[in-house]
Motif scaffolding. Sequence first.
Motif, PDB file in Angstrom:
ATOM      1  N   GLN A  30      32.831 -15.768  -5.772  1.00 31.42           N
ATOM      2  CA  GLN A  30      34.184 -15.511  -5.272  1.00 31.42           C
ATOM      3  C   GLN A  30      35.196 -16.399  -5.986  1.00 31.42           C
ATOM      4  O   GLN A  30      36.292 -15.950  -6.350  1.00 31.42           O
ATOM      5  N   ASN A  33      35.770 -15.004  -9.531  1.00 31.82           N
ATOM      6  CA  ASN A  33      36.605 -13.802  -9.532  1.00 31.82           C
ATOM      7  C   ASN A  33      38.053 -14.128  -9.168  1.00 31.82           C
ATOM      8  O   ASN A  33      38.991 -13.547  -9.732  1.00 31.82           O
ATOM      9  N   THR A  34      38.242 -15.062  -8.245  1.00 37.16           N
ATOM     10  CA  THR A  34      39.606 -15.435  -7.842  1.00 37.16           C
ATOM     11  C   THR A  34      40.349 -16.089  -8.993  1.00 37.16           C
ATOM     12  O   THR A  34      41.489 -15.709  -9.307  1.00 37.16           O
ATOM     13  N   GLU A  35      39.713 -17.060  -9.633  1.00 32.86           N
ATOM     14  CA  GLU A  35      40.399 -17.816 -10.685  1.00 32.86           C
ATOM     15  C   GLU A  35      40.542 -17.003 -11.967  1.00 32.86           C
ATOM     16  O   GLU A  35      41.604 -17.036 -12.603  1.00 32.86           O
ATOM     17  N   LYS A  38      43.353 -14.338 -11.881  1.00 40.19           N
ATOM     18  CA  LYS A  38      44.748 -14.760 -12.007  1.00 40.19           C
ATOM     19  C   LYS A  38      45.278 -14.552 -13.425  1.00 40.19           C
ATOM     20  O   LYS A  38      46.488 -14.670 -13.654  1.00 40.19           O
ATOM     21  N   LYS A 245      39.039 -23.224 -11.735  1.00 37.67           N
ATOM     22  CA  LYS A 245      40.491 -23.143 -11.911  1.00 37.67           C
ATOM     23  C   LYS A 245      40.927 -23.841 -13.194  1.00 37.67           C
ATOM     24  O   LYS A 245      41.647 -23.270 -14.027  1.00 37.67           O
TER      25      LYS A 245
END
Length: 385
Positions: A30, A33-35, A38, A245
């Motif tokens: 997760q 995929n989130t970072e 972006k 990140k």
Amino acid sequence: MKGTFQIEKFSTMRTPFYYYDTGVLRKTLQAINTEAGKHEGFCVHYAVKANANPKVLNVICQAGLGADCVSGGEIEASIRAGFPASKIVYAGVGKSDWEINLGLDLGIFAFNVESTAELEVINQLAEAKGKVARVAFRINPNVGAHTHANITTGLAENKFGIAMRDMEPIIERATEMKNVKFIGLHFHIGSQILEMDDFKALCNRINDLQEVLERHHIRVETINVGGGLGIDYKHPNRVPIPDFKTFFNTYARFLKLRPWQTLHFELGRAVVGQCGTLFTRTLYIKEGACKKFAIVDAGMTDLIRPALYNAYHKIENLSSDEPLETYDVVGPICESSDVFAKAIDLNRCHRGDLIAIRSAGAYGEIMASGYNCRQLPKGYITEDF
């Protein structure tokens, strides 16, 4: 660790075995995929060489990642796990004919080509099938990485990739061929990298190479920067998920990606390293002349990294709350290098204690061998219990 496991689950299980915490794995996926999400055009592939346990692969596939393979067997394992061929990239310095043909038949996304000789063979095999192979060239950027010497891959002395001086000639050769299509450049500088300056240096080198190609009117569709992001082996509880990140932001900031380009990553250890634990039991406590040994039933055949790289893994005695004592933790293999750790503090050990060797999800089970005629360790995931 003792607070995160119900140890009684494992009390009757035969050791050694691997356990993969799918809760940690899914949180890691997760975060990836989130970072990555972006940044427009970022595509993440999982490096199957880190761990090819079928159940682990299936979880990763469900998260939508592609697969980075370095053998025909890994391609087959990826397909069985559900990865679409259109998301599979295939690298490796020694691709055999059957492996290339497998990739051609499946229509994989790209072959990451590592030599002119390999390019010629891919073209010939593709011609025989009436197909066009998509190829990216793995360029050796001569960028050093702050990691163990055996897991650097981006120096001129390493066996991997094509020398920078040969980049333009091999691209020109590809454009002359009817059965290959040049789509991009591929790089990988090493593994277990924790200093972002190493990735920044790679970005700068790629920027320079792109400018050279553009002066010759060569258009590159994809840039593949490999993987290499490390994990925190010393603090698996405190830092179970790597700093994705900062990793992705480093590339977004320093790599001059063109509007038409996609940027591909091949993360392995960072995906699965922290979700895996090797469980073993103490066989004997041996009092040596000047040290104490905790002899366990796992060995270098089950986890070779300490013997191969002098790698560190956090080790915990899950069965004891007694005062700390200092041990060398060793296995039963008939080799002096069969040592997991020297002079480490563990809660006082007794025969039969359950021992956890942490951060073993990457390059653990997948590298196991049958040396000494030992059985391969089994691997389980959370849902198996």
